[in-house]
Write a protein that holds these residues in place. Structure first.
Motif, mmCIF file in Angstrom:
data_model
loop_
_atom_site.group_PDB
_atom_site.id
_atom_site.type_symbol
_atom_site.label_atom_id
_atom_site.label_comp_id
_atom_site.label_asym_id
_atom_site.label_seq_id
_atom_site.Cartn_x
_atom_site.Cartn_y
_atom_site.Cartn_z
ATOM 1 N N SER A 1 40.060 -21.672 0.614
ATOM 2 C CA SER A 1 39.672 -22.767 -0.275
ATOM 3 C C SER A 1 39.520 -22.251 -1.705
ATOM 4 C CB SER A 1 38.384 -23.415 0.203
ATOM 5 O OG SER A 1 37.530 -22.434 0.725
ATOM 6 N N THR A 2 39.635 -23.176 -2.614
ATOM 7 C CA THR A 2 39.653 -22.799 -4.021
ATOM 8 C C THR A 2 38.928 -23.860 -4.836
ATOM 9 O OG1 THR A 2 41.816 -21.773 -3.697
ATOM 10 C CG2 THR A 2 41.206 -22.260 -5.949
ATOM 11 N N ILE A 3 38.317 -23.425 -5.910
ATOM 12 C CA ILE A 3 37.716 -24.367 -6.852
ATOM 13 C C ILE A 3 38.366 -24.141 -8.211
ATOM 14 C CG2 ILE A 3 35.601 -25.083 -8.022
ATOM 15 C CD1 ILE A 3 34.085 -24.170 -5.517
ATOM 16 N N VAL A 4 38.862 -25.212 -8.792
ATOM 17 C CA VAL A 4 39.460 -25.133 -10.123
ATOM 18 C C VAL A 4 38.548 -25.884 -11.089
ATOM 19 C CG1 VAL A 4 41.512 -25.608 -11.506
ATOM 20 C CG2 VAL A 4 41.758 -25.163 -9.073
ATOM 21 N N LEU A 5 38.205 -25.241 -12.177
ATOM 22 C CA LEU A 5 37.427 -25.901 -13.235
ATOM 23 C C LEU A 5 38.342 -26.132 -14.427
ATOM 24 C CD1 LEU A 5 34.189 -23.686 -13.249
ATOM 25 C CD2 LEU A 5 34.533 -25.838 -12.041
ATOM 26 N N VAL A 6 38.324 -27.312 -14.971
ATOM 27 C CA VAL A 6 39.058 -27.611 -16.207
ATOM 28 C C VAL A 6 38.065 -28.271 -17.155
ATOM 29 C CG1 VAL A 6 40.957 -28.891 -17.240
ATOM 30 C CG2 VAL A 6 41.219 -27.974 -14.952
ATOM 31 N N PHE A 7 37.891 -27.707 -18.319
ATOM 32 C CA PHE A 7 36.845 -28.233 -19.200
ATOM 33 C C PHE A 7 37.212 -28.060 -20.662
ATOM 34 C CE2 PHE A 7 35.360 -23.974 -20.176
ATOM 35 C CZ PHE A 7 35.722 -23.260 -19.043
ATOM 36 N N GLU A 8 36.550 -28.857 -21.441
ATOM 37 C CA GLU A 8 36.731 -28.820 -22.890
ATOM 38 C C GLU A 8 35.615 -27.959 -23.495
ATOM 39 O OE1 GLU A 8 36.316 -32.714 -24.495
ATOM 40 O OE2 GLU A 8 36.935 -32.147 -26.515
ATOM 41 N N ALA A 9 35.968 -27.137 -24.440
ATOM 42 C CA ALA A 9 34.966 -26.315 -25.126
ATOM 43 C C ALA A 9 35.485 -25.987 -26.525
ATOM 44 C CB ALA A 9 34.712 -25.026 -24.335
ATOM 45 N N TRP A 25 35.138 -15.885 -22.468
ATOM 46 C CA TRP A 25 35.050 -15.602 -21.035
ATOM 47 C C TRP A 25 34.189 -14.369 -20.788
ATOM 48 C CZ3 TRP A 25 36.586 -19.208 -17.779
ATOM 49 C CH2 TRP A 25 37.573 -20.113 -18.169
ATOM 50 N N GLN A 35 27.977 -16.982 -6.694
ATOM 51 C CA GLN A 35 27.510 -18.257 -7.231
ATOM 52 C C GLN A 35 26.332 -18.009 -8.169
ATOM 53 O OE1 GLN A 35 24.494 -20.337 -5.722
ATOM 54 N NE2 GLN A 35 24.773 -21.354 -7.693
ATOM 55 N N ALA A 38 27.628 -15.591 -14.480
ATOM 56 C CA ALA A 38 28.217 -16.204 -15.679
ATOM 57 C C ALA A 38 29.736 -16.095 -15.670
ATOM 58 C CB ALA A 38 27.667 -15.503 -16.914
ATOM 59 N N LEU A 39 30.389 -17.211 -15.983
ATOM 60 C CA LEU A 39 31.852 -17.211 -16.149
ATOM 61 C C LEU A 39 32.232 -17.123 -17.621
ATOM 62 C CD1 LEU A 39 33.236 -19.985 -13.735
ATOM 63 C CD2 LEU A 39 33.277 -17.520 -13.414
ATOM 64 N N GLY A 40 31.419 -17.743 -18.447
ATOM 65 C CA GLY A 40 31.711 -17.744 -19.875
ATOM 66 C C GLY A 40 30.673 -18.539 -20.629
ATOM 67 N N GLN A 41 30.798 -18.520 -21.948
ATOM 68 C CA GLN A 41 29.849 -19.267 -22.760
ATOM 69 C C GLN A 41 30.459 -19.592 -24.121
ATOM 70 O OE1 GLN A 41 27.290 -15.478 -24.390
ATOM 71 N NE2 GLN A 41 26.354 -17.481 -24.392
ATOM 72 N N SER B 279 39.250 -27.049 -27.303
ATOM 73 C CA SER B 279 40.442 -26.781 -26.495
ATOM 74 C C SER B 279 40.085 -26.997 -25.029
ATOM 75 C CB SER B 279 40.913 -25.347 -26.683
ATOM 76 O OG SER B 279 41.195 -25.103 -28.032
ATOM 77 N N TYR B 281 40.111 -25.419 -21.276
ATOM 78 C CA TYR B 281 40.130 -24.139 -20.580
ATOM 79 C C TYR B 281 40.108 -24.398 -19.077
ATOM 80 C CZ TYR B 281 38.853 -22.324 -25.149
ATOM 81 O OH TYR B 281 38.846 -22.009 -26.482
ATOM 82 N N ALA B 283 39.620 -22.344 -15.006
ATOM 83 C CA ALA B 283 39.303 -21.157 -14.209
ATOM 84 C C ALA B 283 39.556 -21.496 -12.751
ATOM 85 C CB ALA B 283 37.851 -20.740 -14.405
ATOM 86 N N VAL B 285 38.724 -20.182 -8.916
ATOM 87 C CA VAL B 285 37.898 -19.295 -8.083
ATOM 88 C C VAL B 285 38.344 -19.460 -6.634
ATOM 89 C CG1 VAL B 285 35.561 -18.702 -7.359
ATOM 90 C CG2 VAL B 285 35.953 -19.550 -9.673
ATOM 91 N N PHE B 344 34.833 -33.126 -22.187
ATOM 92 C CA PHE B 344 35.407 -33.339 -20.857
ATOM 93 C C PHE B 344 35.084 -32.187 -19.910
ATOM 94 C CE2 PHE B 344 39.095 -32.446 -18.118
ATOM 95 C CZ PHE B 344 39.081 -33.589 -17.360
ATOM 96 N N ILE B 348 37.310 -29.265 -9.395
ATOM 97 C CA ILE B 348 38.302 -29.634 -8.378
ATOM 98 C C ILE B 348 38.233 -28.699 -7.175
ATOM 99 C CG2 ILE B 348 40.771 -30.089 -7.993
ATOM 100 C CD1 ILE B 348 40.234 -29.702 -11.448
#
Lengths: 42, 423
Positions: A1-9, A25, A35, A38-41, B279, B281, B283, B285, B344, B348
């Protein structure tokens, strides 16, 4: 299984003092993470 | 009969070569014709008046392993695997069995929530185990984006031109991953859909609004969500809000809901800040079989919508991620769309053959890796084809009813959101 994060920053850009501002990152590709770690900030 | 079999003379004759060639030619002709007809039917899906026939089957490109895998009934296998792992293990075999599993897949038994492993009746229960309190401390800096689960960071980076790089040279479209548009209302099946009835309900609840605002303001303060309520209402924060018309004020009307539906037709990336200071981004996991399989919120954010793509269930092992382009856009997945401090935010969870069931704690209606869901998806595809519309590939639900003020379901940093279950 996998989790994908897509976000605006905020985009990365260099500040007046040469420091990079924006998203940064805190992990490397292939790194094992736990869990809550930290992944990034901004 | 026995006498006839024993005494009847058998005489063998050669078939003329021409007849054999003709037979093979006919078989080949039949195969080619069938293939062409199949292609033609795929092309006709979506054309007005065409014969409805469910979701078109996606045939992925890739090496022979992928081609072989694409012929297997992966979802049925996954369900069978789930059923098998729900069988109760005899009491005295549980501890040695789980210890063997832990040895093979590297599970740290010292952090498993239950000290006595006999408590887990089967592998499915052990796989979906909780951890001891405090075994996953959150990073002390509240501004950090946290890892949603245990695992390995396979990819991360910035999205440019709408494409995510899966591995070097292999990319897939972000639209394909998240879904481009909100489907028509016939597919919406959420706990509080974007319907006229929902608007009327909000209108009825207007008298209670003040109380709700107080509680949500309290929630926002406690969780450190860095926008004020006026920001949420007017979208005057750092980035453009997802839905301007989602404000549940006492003036909520059908026109507003209509505007909201219209906004729902926009491509998702329209919500990105128009001033180009931000932008996108991403990731990725990957959770290995021995990892803790519950997932948590990586930050304080509000989930506004859920899109369920009832796709296939290929393995998501690093090998297949390298060899099968667009793997995440083929597999069954739950796309949670919302917003966080910087705009945003989407989350997923992608299923796999062994862990096809995705659980979202705050969405009781969600059913993944289910025969019923597949049938419903086929029906939705048929209906879309009958209407002459393309099938968008997902069913959408809205969480606006969870908190009319915040416009969605609010999640705290580190809060458990759900998990992956076997099968």
């Amino acid at each position: 299984s996998t989790i994908v994060l897509v976000f605006e920053a905020p985009s990365q850009q260099k500040g007046e003092n040469g420091r990079v501002k924006g998203w940064e990152w805190k992990v490397q590709k292939g790194q094992r993470v736990r869990q809550g770690q930290a992944l990034g900030q901004v | 009969l026995g006498d006839a079999l024993r005494n009847t003379k058998i005489q063998w004759y050669q078939i003329p070569v021409g007849l054999g060639i003709g037979f093979l030619g006919l078989v080949q002709f039949y195969k080619v014709t069938a293939r062409e007809q199949e292609k033609q039917r795929d092309l006709e899906v979506g054309e007005p008046g065409s014969q409805p026939r469910g979701r078109p089957k996606v045939r992925p490109d890739g090496p022979w392993q992928v081609q072989v895998m694409s012929t297997l009934p992966l979802k049925a296998m996954s369900r069978l695997w789930g059923r098998f792992n729900e069988l109760t293990i005899p009491y005295y075999l549980r501890v040695p069995g789980f210890k063997l599993y832990a040895f093979i897949f590297g599970v740290d038994l010292s952090e498993v929530g239950e000290d006595d492993l006999h408590v887990y009746p089967n592998l499915a229960a052990f796989f979906y185990r909780k951890l001891k309190p405090g075994s996953r401390p959150l990073h002390p800096d509240p501004h950090m984006l946290l890892s949603p689960s245990d695992g390995r960071v396979l990819q991360f980076g910035q999205i440019e031109g709408g494409d995510i790089e899966q591995v070097k040279g292999m990319t897939y479209s972000i639209d394909a991953l998240l879904g481009r548009r909100t489907p028509t209302s016939s597919i919406s099946n959420g706990s509080s859909g974007t319907s006229t009835e929902h608007a009327k309900k909000i209108h009825r609840e207007a008298s209670e609004e003040e109380e709700i605002i107080k509680s949500d303001a309290e929630f926002a303060r406690v969780n450190g969500i860095p926008y004020t309520l006026p920001d949420l209402f007017t979208g005057s924060g750092r980035s453009k809000p997802v839905k301007d018309a989602a404000t549940p004020s006492s003036q909520s009307t059908e026109a507003e809901v209509g505007a909201e539906l219209a906004l729902g037709e926009r491509p998702w990336y329209d919500i990105i800040s128009p001033d180009k200071t931000t932008s996108l981004y991403y990731a990725v996991v990957y959770l290995a079989p021995g990892d803790y399989h519950r997932f948590h919120s990586p930050t304080n954010w509000v989930v506004e919508r859920r899109r369920h793509f009832a796709g296939e269930l290929y393995s998501v092992s690093p090998y297949l991620q390298r060899t099968l382009p667009g793997l995440f856009t083929l597999n069954e997945r739950v796309v949670l769309l919302g917003r966080w401090r910087w705009g945003f935010f989407s989350y997923i969870p992608v299923g796999a053959t062994n862990v096809g069931s995705i659980v979202v704690n705050f969405d009781r209606e969600l059913r993944t890796n289910s025969l019923t869901t597949d049938t419903e998806a086929d029906r939705a595809a048929d209906e879309a084809a009958a209407r002459g519309e393309p099938y968008l590939g997902f069913a959408e639900a809205s969480y606006e009813g969870a908190s009319p003020v915040l416009g969605g379901h609010a999640l705290r940093r580190g809060e458990e959101m759900g998990g992956f279950q076997l099968g």
